[in-house]
Design a protein around this motif. Structure first.
Motif, PDB file in Angstrom:
ATOM      1  N   GLU A 269       0.837  -1.204   0.000  1.00 19.13           N
ATOM      2  CA  GLU A 269       0.000   0.000   0.000  1.00 19.13           C
ATOM      3  C   GLU A 269       0.871   1.252   0.000  1.00 19.13           C
ATOM      4  O   GLU A 269       0.589   2.248  -0.682  1.00 19.13           O
ATOM      5  CB  GLU A 269      -0.919  -0.016   1.212  1.00 19.13           C
ATOM      6  N   GLU A 270       1.893   1.122   0.766  1.00 19.40           N
ATOM      7  CA  GLU A 270       2.815   2.254   0.816  1.00 19.40           C
ATOM      8  C   GLU A 270       3.446   2.493  -0.553  1.00 19.40           C
ATOM      9  O   GLU A 270       3.594   3.625  -1.024  1.00 19.40           O
ATOM     10  CB  GLU A 270       3.893   1.968   1.856  1.00 19.40           C
ATOM     11  N   LEU A 271       3.786   1.391  -1.161  1.00 22.22           N
ATOM     12  CA  LEU A 271       4.390   1.488  -2.488  1.00 22.22           C
ATOM     13  C   LEU A 271       3.423   2.136  -3.469  1.00 22.22           C
ATOM     14  O   LEU A 271       3.792   2.937  -4.308  1.00 22.22           O
ATOM     15  CB  LEU A 271       4.806   0.093  -2.950  1.00 22.22           C
ATOM     16  N   GLN A 272       2.175   1.756  -3.334  1.00 19.13           N
ATOM     17  CA  GLN A 272       1.170   2.313  -4.234  1.00 19.13           C
ATOM     18  C   GLN A 272       1.087   3.834  -4.052  1.00 19.13           C
ATOM     19  O   GLN A 272       0.955   4.583  -5.007  1.00 19.13           O
ATOM     20  CB  GLN A 272      -0.177   1.661  -3.956  1.00 19.13           C
ATOM     21  N   GLY A 273       1.180   4.213  -2.825  1.00 24.02           N
ATOM     22  CA  GLY A 273       1.120   5.645  -2.556  1.00 24.02           C
ATOM     23  C   GLY A 273       2.289   6.384  -3.192  1.00 24.02           C
ATOM     24  O   GLY A 273       2.138   7.453  -3.773  1.00 24.02           O
ATOM     25  N   TYR A 274       3.390   5.726  -3.107  1.00 26.03           N
ATOM     26  CA  TYR A 274       4.557   6.359  -3.709  1.00 26.03           C
ATOM     27  C   TYR A 274       4.440   6.413  -5.215  1.00 26.03           C
ATOM     28  O   TYR A 274       4.863   7.337  -5.874  1.00 26.03           O
ATOM     29  CB  TYR A 274       5.825   5.617  -3.308  1.00 26.03           C
ATOM     30  N   ARG A 275       3.869   5.432  -5.755  1.00 30.18           N
ATOM     31  CA  ARG A 275       3.673   5.428  -7.195  1.00 30.18           C
ATOM     32  C   ARG A 275       2.757   6.580  -7.603  1.00 30.18           C
ATOM     33  O   ARG A 275       2.994   7.272  -8.603  1.00 30.18           O
ATOM     34  CB  ARG A 275       3.068   4.112  -7.642  1.00 30.18           C
ATOM     35  N   GLU A 276       1.748   6.718  -6.862  1.00 32.94           N
ATOM     36  CA  GLU A 276       0.832   7.804  -7.178  1.00 32.94           C
ATOM     37  C   GLU A 276       1.540   9.164  -7.058  1.00 32.94           C
ATOM     38  O   GLU A 276       1.357  10.060  -7.877  1.00 32.94           O
ATOM     39  CB  GLU A 276      -0.386   7.755  -6.246  1.00 32.94           C
ATOM     40  N   MET A 277       2.341   9.229  -6.039  1.00 30.95           N
ATOM     41  CA  MET A 277       3.091  10.452  -5.845  1.00 30.95           C
ATOM     42  C   MET A 277       4.013  10.702  -7.036  1.00 30.95           C
ATOM     43  O   MET A 277       4.130  11.804  -7.557  1.00 30.95           O
ATOM     44  CB  MET A 277       3.879  10.359  -4.553  1.00 30.95           C
ATOM     45  N   LYS A 278       4.623   9.663  -7.424  1.00 34.33           N
ATOM     46  CA  LYS A 278       5.545   9.782  -8.556  1.00 34.33           C
ATOM     47  C   LYS A 278       4.812  10.223  -9.805  1.00 34.33           C
ATOM     48  O   LYS A 278       5.254  11.095 -10.548  1.00 34.33           O
ATOM     49  CB  LYS A 278       6.239   8.434  -8.782  1.00 34.33           C
ATOM     50  N   ASN A 279       3.709   9.607 -10.042  1.00 35.28           N
ATOM     51  CA  ASN A 279       2.939   9.962 -11.231  1.00 35.28           C
ATOM     52  C   ASN A 279       2.504  11.426 -11.174  1.00 35.28           C
ATOM     53  O   ASN A 279       2.503  12.135 -12.176  1.00 35.28           O
ATOM     54  CB  ASN A 279       1.734   9.040 -11.370  1.00 35.28           C
ATOM     55  N   LEU A 280       2.115  11.784  -9.976  1.00 41.80           N
ATOM     56  CA  LEU A 280       1.694  13.178  -9.842  1.00 41.80           C
ATOM     57  C   LEU A 280       2.836  14.127 -10.177  1.00 41.80           C
ATOM     58  O   LEU A 280       2.671  15.141 -10.851  1.00 41.80           O
ATOM     59  CB  LEU A 280       1.184  13.406  -8.406  1.00 41.80           C
ATOM     60  N   LEU A 281       4.003  13.795  -9.686  1.00 38.52           N
ATOM     61  CA  LEU A 281       5.165  14.641  -9.962  1.00 38.52           C
ATOM     62  C   LEU A 281       5.453  14.686 -11.442  1.00 38.52           C
ATOM     63  O   LEU A 281       5.751  15.719 -12.010  1.00 38.52           O
ATOM     64  CB  LEU A 281       6.382  14.130  -9.196  1.00 38.52           C
ATOM     65  N   PHE A 282       5.369  13.559 -12.064  1.00 40.05           N
ATOM     66  CA  PHE A 282       5.682  13.525 -13.478  1.00 40.05           C
ATOM     67  C   PHE A 282       4.637  14.307 -14.273  1.00 40.05           C
ATOM     68  O   PHE A 282       4.961  14.981 -15.259  1.00 40.05           O
ATOM     69  CB  PHE A 282       5.744  12.082 -13.970  1.00 40.05           C
ATOM     70  N   GLU A 283       3.420  14.191 -13.857  1.00 41.58           N
ATOM     71  CA  GLU A 283       2.392  14.931 -14.564  1.00 41.58           C
ATOM     72  C   GLU A 283       2.619  16.433 -14.458  1.00 41.58           C
ATOM     73  O   GLU A 283       2.517  17.166 -15.439  1.00 41.58           O
ATOM     74  CB  GLU A 283       1.008  14.575 -13.987  1.00 41.58           C
ATOM     75  N   GLN A 284       2.940  16.822 -13.280  1.00 38.72           N
ATOM     76  CA  GLN A 284       3.177  18.253 -13.101  1.00 38.72           C
ATOM     77  C   GLN A 284       4.406  18.701 -13.871  1.00 38.72           C
ATOM     78  O   GLN A 284       4.427  19.763 -14.461  1.00 38.72           O
ATOM     79  CB  GLN A 284       3.334  18.577 -11.611  1.00 38.72           C
ATOM     80  N   GLY A 285       5.385  17.870 -13.890  1.00 35.98           N
ATOM     81  CA  GLY A 285       6.571  18.217 -14.648  1.00 35.98           C
ATOM     82  C   GLY A 285       6.293  18.270 -16.120  1.00 35.98           C
ATOM     83  O   GLY A 285       6.771  19.126 -16.839  1.00 35.98           O
ATOM     84  N   GLY A 286       5.456  17.321 -16.570  1.00 34.75           N
ATOM     85  CA  GLY A 286       5.126  17.303 -17.978  1.00 34.75           C
ATOM     86  C   GLY A 286       4.339  18.531 -18.389  1.00 34.75           C
ATOM     87  O   GLY A 286       4.526  19.092 -19.453  1.00 34.75           O
ATOM     88  N   LYS A 287       3.498  18.983 -17.526  1.00 40.76           N
ATOM     89  CA  LYS A 287       2.686  20.146 -17.862  1.00 40.76           C
ATOM     90  C   LYS A 287       3.548  21.381 -18.007  1.00 40.76           C
ATOM     91  O   LYS A 287       3.345  22.215 -18.871  1.00 40.76           O
ATOM     92  CB  LYS A 287       1.637  20.391 -16.779  1.00 40.76           C
ATOM     93  N   SER A 288       4.521  21.463 -17.173  1.00 36.98           N
ATOM     94  CA  SER A 288       5.321  22.684 -17.226  1.00 36.98           C
ATOM     95  C   SER A 288       6.222  22.719 -18.426  1.00 36.98           C
ATOM     96  O   SER A 288       6.684  23.758 -18.852  1.00 36.98           O
ATOM     97  CB  SER A 288       6.138  22.822 -15.947  1.00 36.98           C
ATOM     98  N   TYR A 289       6.473  21.566 -18.955  1.00 38.33           N
ATOM     99  CA  TYR A 289       7.397  21.553 -20.085  1.00 38.33           C
ATOM    100  C   TYR A 289       6.718  21.314 -21.410  1.00 38.33           C
ATOM    101  O   TYR A 289       7.358  21.261 -22.437  1.00 38.33           O
ATOM    102  CB  TYR A 289       8.473  20.492 -19.874  1.00 38.33           C
ATOM    103  N   THR A 290       5.527  21.250 -21.387  1.00 37.26           N
ATOM    104  CA  THR A 290       4.816  21.124 -22.657  1.00 37.26           C
ATOM    105  C   THR A 290       4.282  22.477 -23.099  1.00 37.26           C
ATOM    106  O   THR A 290       4.179  23.395 -22.359  1.00 37.26           O
ATOM    107  CB  THR A 290       3.676  20.114 -22.532  1.00 37.26           C
TER     108      THR A 290
END
Lengths: 632, 219
Positions: free
Chosen positions: A611-632
């Motif tokens: 479960e913890e891992l899942q949370g981290y994954r979600e966190m990671k995805n969120l970070l990547f999404e935000q990063g992608g938005k800023s660079y697109t």
């Protein structure tokens, strides 16, 4: 007999003294209006209210030498120097040449050397140059426009022991003194009527850049003029002074065409653009760079943002605007970081601004911190970036009144930087700043960025500059985020930075909620070409790869995991799997160890870990999404 | 003692140039005769690129300016005339009074300077009598080129006059009396004689002869 003999000796001594003082006074009169740097000609500004002869007090204020020949003139040290040198040689002849020196038009080719230049001393052994300029063999033309010759031709002293000699000898010195006064009065008026006086006045009074200057030389033996030169010159001779022991002659050869010469030379230099000029806020504090969105004039006119203002970097990375003075420094380092760092700054990882930093940032955003286009040394013309000043104190700001030569010694392995292109001469910041250590350290990458071809700081340098153990490709931005709430001194202790993801909670704020600087940072996300300071836009994959590497190098969680529940600091697609396996084992260990530990240890099951891992994954995805938005 | 006389070259001046020209010449002469302790003061002419030297004595300046004002007043009343100003240096000697000489004090002139001016005919501009007045430009000026040429010629002539003074001072030194050693005395006593409004110039000379008792040597 004895008294007359004694009187004759004293008389001769008086005459000799008068002659000596005539030399001195003549030189003073001539140089007063021929050497602009020794000019002390006009007493009008300092004249006493009453005539100097009207009151004894004003007369007594004059020095003894000034009263000679009843002509009160100011003493010029340079005149004394010339006299001392002249006295070492033939004391009966003094030649004063007034030379018109034509300066070279190309100022860049002129090397101004301090006094004592050997070549100029050879030419002018007993003199100094006017305007305190010396040209290292760059003198285009010299022309003697005046030659004053003062010579005392002594003759055999007649026997004055005959009757009546005492009286006549007394009259001789008095008569000589009176005639000397008349001679020097004439000399005083004549030097102001000759053409060279106009040149002297032009040099003294005009603020215009002149292509000529006046120099002089005093010597005892002159080089005779050529016939051609003599033909061009006119002569004016003063009536010789006859004494019992000789004759004093004063004459001048002068050119009557100096007026034309000076008028031609007074043409001002044609303006030309100095491409690498770096000004000073003192000269133009409100100078703006047109592209910068900085609106308000600086409240602290001397608060320039330097590339070495590491405080600014700590606060937030991206947007930096520079004042004219340090501007070259700012734009250049971008290239180095662009090359070095494989990641860009995801907006999400941008550090939040703690209250003090945000306040300071707002303060600094009002600074007119804009380089002029000419100052940007980078061929890429990277846009200026505003660095909010979070920790700059007022003292620092005030001290940053001029561009500073960054001391390379503190940069460790950083090579000697050619500052001439990027850093104008200025007093070192080190001596004026309070946070010198941080300043110097922070300048490292900036400077090296200025010469990106020459220097590529290693990891240690980056760690030193940003105070964290990061890889070469690690985003400095993360370091900023970490350091935003830390002191600079702490930042340089790399051991404090255990992991890149050891961020504060407020680091995760929405980048859109950033302070104004980032709103202004249309520049930050824009492509910054090599030559800029901050990491330029990186590919998304590169950023992920950086994160993965960080995670790989992150210290294990086992020890901590056994004591407390810690959030994994970093995650990456590869690391996740590894970390899961590790944690599984760790959990098992912890589960077994927890029985014996204190109540701080909680038993974790695999499911919890997942479960913890899942949370981290979600966190990671969120970070990547935000990063992608800023660079697109 | 001989009275040395120096006739300076004639200068063609316009009305508004009189003050500057006379100041320049008179102060230059006085500076060469102010053998007491002086602090020289350089003065730049406004109309010409010439710098002359003053003694820096306020009383001298006042005395000279007053005479210049009188002369300008006389010129206004007697236009189109060649005029002459005489600057005379004398020694004061006591003399026993006689029936035709009232003054006990006798003046022994030992040097005279004659400044010859030819005031231009069309100069009618009014000049201020203030000591620090600016030079008034003649409103009825000729063409600029002609005026500048005339101005340049006058400047050259004025410079020649100044050199003439310097040469004279250098060549003739023996007639100069001993330097006064009294405190406060900067210059030998002198007087400036301008043409009087009523009498002719010759009458002024006759008056001087009565005062001095020495024949005036005119060269």
């Amino acid at each position: 007999m004895a008294p007359s003999h004694g009187n004759s000796h004293s008389e001769a001594a008086k005459i000799e003294q008068i002659i000596t003082e005539i030399f001195h006074k003549s030189l003073q009169i001539i140089l007063e209006v021929r050497a602009p740097d020794t000019s002390s000609r006009n007493f009008s500004g300092e004249q006493a209210m009453s005539s100097p002869s009207s009151s004894s007090s004003s007369s007594s204020s004059l020095r003894a030498r000034d009263k000679w020949f009843n002509l009160a003139l100011r003493e010029c040290p340079a005149v004394l120097e010339n006299l001392d040198l002249w006295r070492q040689s033939n004391c009966q002849r003094m030649v004063v040449d007034v030379v018109l020196v034509q300066r070279p038009v190309d100022w860049d080719s002129v090397n101004f050397s301090p006094k004592g230049n050997s070549s100029s001393k050879e030419r002018y052994p007993y003199c100094w140059n006017s305007d305190q300029d010396e040209f290292r063999g760059q003198v285009r033309s010299e022309k003697t426009i005046e030659r004053w010759v003062l010579q005392y031709e002594s003759r055999k002293v007649k026997d004055n022991r005959s009757s009546g000699s005492r009286r006549s000898s007394n009259n001789n010195s008095h008569a000589l003194y009176k005639k000397s006064i008349l001679l020097l009065r004439s000399l005083y008026a004549t030097v102001r009527l000759l053409p060279a006086y106009k040149i002297f006045r032009d040099l003294n009074s005009s603020c215009q850049i002149r292509t000529f200057s006046l120099a002089h030389r005093v010597f005892s033996h002159d080089e005779p003029f050529s016939r051609r030169e003599q033909a061009e010159m006119q002569r004016f001779g003063f009536t010789p002074l006859e004494t019992s022991s000789g004759r004093l002659c004063l004459s001048v050869l002068y050119r009557s065409s100096e007026l034309d010469m000076s008028s031609e030379s007074s043409t001002p230099m044609s303006p030309h653009v100095i491409s690498d000029y770096v000004g000073s806020p003192l000269a133009d504090p409100l100078k703006r760079f047109p592209s910068l969105p900085v609106a308000a004039p600086s409240s602290l006119p001397f608060s320039r943002r330097h590339s070495w203002g590491f405080d600014l970097y700590r606060a937030s990375p991206p947007l930096v605007s520079f004042s004219p003075s340090p501007s070259p420094t700012y734009s250049e380092p971008q290239a180095s970081f662009s090359n070095r760092s494989s990641c860009h700054f995801p907006p999400m990882s941008l550090p939040p601004h703690p209250p003090e930093t945000s306040l300071a940032y707002k303060k600094h955003t009002s600074f007119d911190y804009c380089p002029s286009p000419a100052f940007s040394p980078s061929p890429s013309a990277s846009p200026p970036i505003c660095i909010p000043g979070s920790h700059l104190s007022k003292g620092l700001l005030r001290s940053e009144s001029a561009p500073v030569n960054i001391p390379t010694s503190k940069l460790g392995s950083s090579p000697s930087l050619s500052n001439k292109q990027y850093l104008p001469p200025s007093p070192p910041i080190r001596s004026t700043r309070s946070g010198t250590l941080r300043t110097d350290n922070c300048t490292g990458p900036i400077h090296t960025g200025a010469t990106v071809e020459q220097f590529s700081p290693g990891k240690d340098e980056i760690r030193k500059y940003f105070g964290m153990k990061i890889s070469a490709n690690c985003s400095p931005q993360i370091s900023y985020s970490r350091s935003s709430s830390r002191s600079f001194q702490d930042d340089f202790d790399g051991s404090d930075f255990a992991c890149a993801f050891d961020v504060d909670d407020d680091d995760m704020t929405d980048p859109r909620s950033r302070p104004d600087s980032f709103d202004q940072k249309g520049h930050f996300c824009e492509p910054i070409e090599p030559g800029g300071f901050f990491p330029i836009r990186k590919s998304h994959d590169a950023a992920v790869g950086d994160l993965v590497r960080m995670l790989k190098k992150a210290p294990p969680l086992r020890a901590e995991f056994s004591n407390s529940l810690n959030v994994p600091q970093a995650s990456g697609p590869e690391i996740w799997s590894n970390s899961i396996q590790e944690r599984k084992a760790a959990v098992q260990h912890a589960a077994s160890a927890s029985m014996t530990s204190s109540g701080f240890v909680t038993l974790k099951t695999t499911a919890d870990a997942l479960e913890e891992l899942q949370g981290y994954r979600e966190m990671k995805n969120l970070l990547f999404e935000q990063g992608g938005k800023s660079y697109t | 003692m001989n009275c040395e006389v120096c006739q300076l070259n004639e200068l063609e001046v316009e009305h508004f140039e009189i003050r500057e020209v006379l100041r320049c010449i008179l102060h230059t002469v006085v500076f060469h005769r102010a053998l007491g302790l002086v602090r020289p003061k350089d003065i730049d002419l406004e109309l010409f690129e010439i710098t002359y030297v003053q003694c820096g004595d306020a009383e001298l300046e006042k005395k000279i300016d007053e005479k210049i004002d009188q002369f300008i007043g006389w010129v206004e009343k007697h236009p189109n005339k060649k005029s002459q100003i005489c600057l005379s240096f004398y020694e004061v000697k006591n003399r026993q009074p006689s029936w035709f000489i009232a003054n006990k004090v006798e003046r022994l002139y030992w040097e005279q300077w004659y400044i010859n001016l030819n005031v231009a005919q069309h100069t009618k501009a009014h000049s201020s009598k203030s000591h620090h007045s600016k030079v008034v430009v003649d409103p009825r000026e000729s063409a600029p080129e002609e005026r500048s040429a005339r101005r340049a010629a006058l400047e050259a002539s004025l410079r020649e006059v100044l050199f003439q003074i310097i040469k004279f001072v250098n060549e003739k030194k023996d007639h100069v009396p001993p330097i006064p050693t009294l405190e406060g005395v900067v210059c030998f006593p002198f007087e400036i004689t301008i043409p009087s409004s009523s009498d002719s110039f010759g009458m002024d000379i006759f008056k001087r002869m009565l005062q001095t008792g020495h024949p005036t040597m005119l060269s």
